[in-house]
Design a protein around this motif. Structure first.
Motif, PDB file in Angstrom:
ATOM      1  N   THR A  68       0.860  -1.170   0.000  1.00  0.00           N
ATOM      2  CA  THR A  68       0.000   0.000   0.000  1.00  0.00           C
ATOM      3  C   THR A  68       0.900   1.224   0.000  1.00  0.00           C
ATOM      4  N   ILE A  69       0.678   2.139  -0.960  1.00  0.00           N
ATOM      5  CA  ILE A  69       1.543   3.309  -1.113  1.00  0.00           C
ATOM      6  C   ILE A  69       0.727   4.560  -0.838  1.00  0.00           C
ATOM      7  N   LEU A  70       1.253   5.415   0.012  1.00  0.00           N
ATOM      8  CA  LEU A  70       0.623   6.682   0.362  1.00  0.00           C
ATOM      9  C   LEU A  70       1.514   7.792  -0.169  1.00  0.00           C
ATOM     10  N   PHE A  71       0.925   8.779  -0.860  1.00  0.00           N
ATOM     11  CA  PHE A  71       1.711   9.834  -1.503  1.00  0.00           C
ATOM     12  C   PHE A  71       1.999  11.018  -0.596  1.00  0.00           C
ATOM     13  N   ASN A  72       1.251  11.205   0.454  1.00  0.00           N
ATOM     14  CA  ASN A  72       1.315  12.410   1.267  1.00  0.00           C
ATOM     15  C   ASN A  72       2.360  12.272   2.373  1.00  0.00           C
ATOM     16  N   ILE A 122       5.192   5.288   2.520  1.00  0.00           N
ATOM     17  CA  ILE A 122       4.841   6.690   2.348  1.00  0.00           C
ATOM     18  C   ILE A 122       5.960   7.364   1.575  1.00  0.00           C
ATOM     19  N   LEU A 123       5.632   7.879   0.385  1.00  0.00           N
ATOM     20  CA  LEU A 123       6.633   8.547  -0.436  1.00  0.00           C
ATOM     21  C   LEU A 123       7.003   9.876   0.191  1.00  0.00           C
ATOM     22  N   ALA A 124       8.298  10.184   0.221  1.00  0.00           N
ATOM     23  CA  ALA A 124       8.771  11.419   0.841  1.00  0.00           C
ATOM     24  C   ALA A 124       8.397  12.636   0.011  1.00  0.00           C
ATOM     25  N   GLU A 125       8.335  12.495  -1.315  1.00  0.00           N
ATOM     26  CA  GLU A 125       7.962  13.584  -2.210  1.00  0.00           C
ATOM     27  C   GLU A 125       6.860  13.086  -3.137  1.00  0.00           C
ATOM     28  N   GLU A 126       5.883  13.951  -3.404  1.00  0.00           N
ATOM     29  CA  GLU A 126       4.807  13.539  -4.306  1.00  0.00           C
ATOM     30  C   GLU A 126       5.235  13.802  -5.749  1.00  0.00           C
ATOM     31  N   GLY A 135      -8.063  15.171 -11.281  1.00  0.00           N
ATOM     32  CA  GLY A 135      -9.054  16.189 -11.034  1.00  0.00           C
ATOM     33  C   GLY A 135      -9.741  16.043  -9.678  1.00  0.00           C
ATOM     34  N   THR A 136      -9.272  15.140  -8.854  1.00  0.00           N
ATOM     35  CA  THR A 136      -9.783  14.956  -7.497  1.00  0.00           C
ATOM     36  C   THR A 136      -8.629  14.519  -6.612  1.00  0.00           C
ATOM     37  N   GLN A 137      -8.813  14.620  -5.315  1.00  0.00           N
ATOM     38  CA  GLN A 137      -7.747  14.250  -4.377  1.00  0.00           C
ATOM     39  C   GLN A 137      -7.510  12.749  -4.393  1.00  0.00           C
ATOM     40  N   ILE A 138      -6.288  12.332  -4.707  1.00  0.00           N
ATOM     41  CA  ILE A 138      -5.871  10.927  -4.664  1.00  0.00           C
ATOM     42  C   ILE A 138      -4.689  10.869  -3.707  1.00  0.00           C
ATOM     43  N   ASP A 139      -4.833  10.043  -2.669  1.00  0.00           N
ATOM     44  CA  ASP A 139      -3.820   9.987  -1.620  1.00  0.00           C
ATOM     45  C   ASP A 139      -2.904   8.770  -1.697  1.00  0.00           C
TER      46      ASP A 139
END
Length: 141
Positions: A68-72, A122-126, A135-139
């Protein structure tokens, strides 16, 4: 005699199979073995609302992803994740590696499905900028 002992040990080890799972397992409520939940289709991608430690996020559903990858990356300071470890991710190309944090979320929920001590990256940089493209929030994925 050594050959028989070796054969016996190998035979026993074949029948002693342990199952390994790539992700932590989800707990199904009420003894069910399947669950339905709502989602949105945006640009031909399935976007699922997910809660991590009680906070809701939008994730792209990808059944082939290993983790599971989180961009924020702001979440590292906002949440108290367990077992935080810094790692570098590198793909097949010659692009420089991406810094990420490997953490454990106490509670990962999709509707009423729950996974405890769920491992996240969790990626350190998006770098991916999914939110701008969709066009919508994707986390995360």
């Amino acid at each position: 005699m050594k050959q028989y002992t070796l054969f016996f040990v190998l035979l026993c080890s074949l029948f002693n199979v342990h199952f390994a799972y790539g992700q932590s397992r989800f707990n199904f409520p009420d003894g069910f073995h399947k669950r339905t939940f709502s989602f949105e289709v945006i640009n031909n991608l399935i976007v699922v609302p997910i809660k991590i430690n009680g906070t809701e996020f939008n994730f792209i559903l990808d059944s082939g992803v290993n983790n599971t990858i989180l961009f924020n990356s702001d979440l590292i300071s906002n949440f108290d994740f367990k077992n935080k470890k810094s790692i570098n991710l590198k793909g097949f190309s010659n692009v420089a590696s991406i810094k990420a944090f490997q953490v454990e979320a106490d509670l990962f929920e999709i509707d009423r499905l729950k996974s405890y001590n769920h491992e996240l990256l969790i990626l350190a940089e998006e770098n991916l900028k999914f939110s701008q493209r969709m066009g919508t929030q994707i986390d995360g994925i």
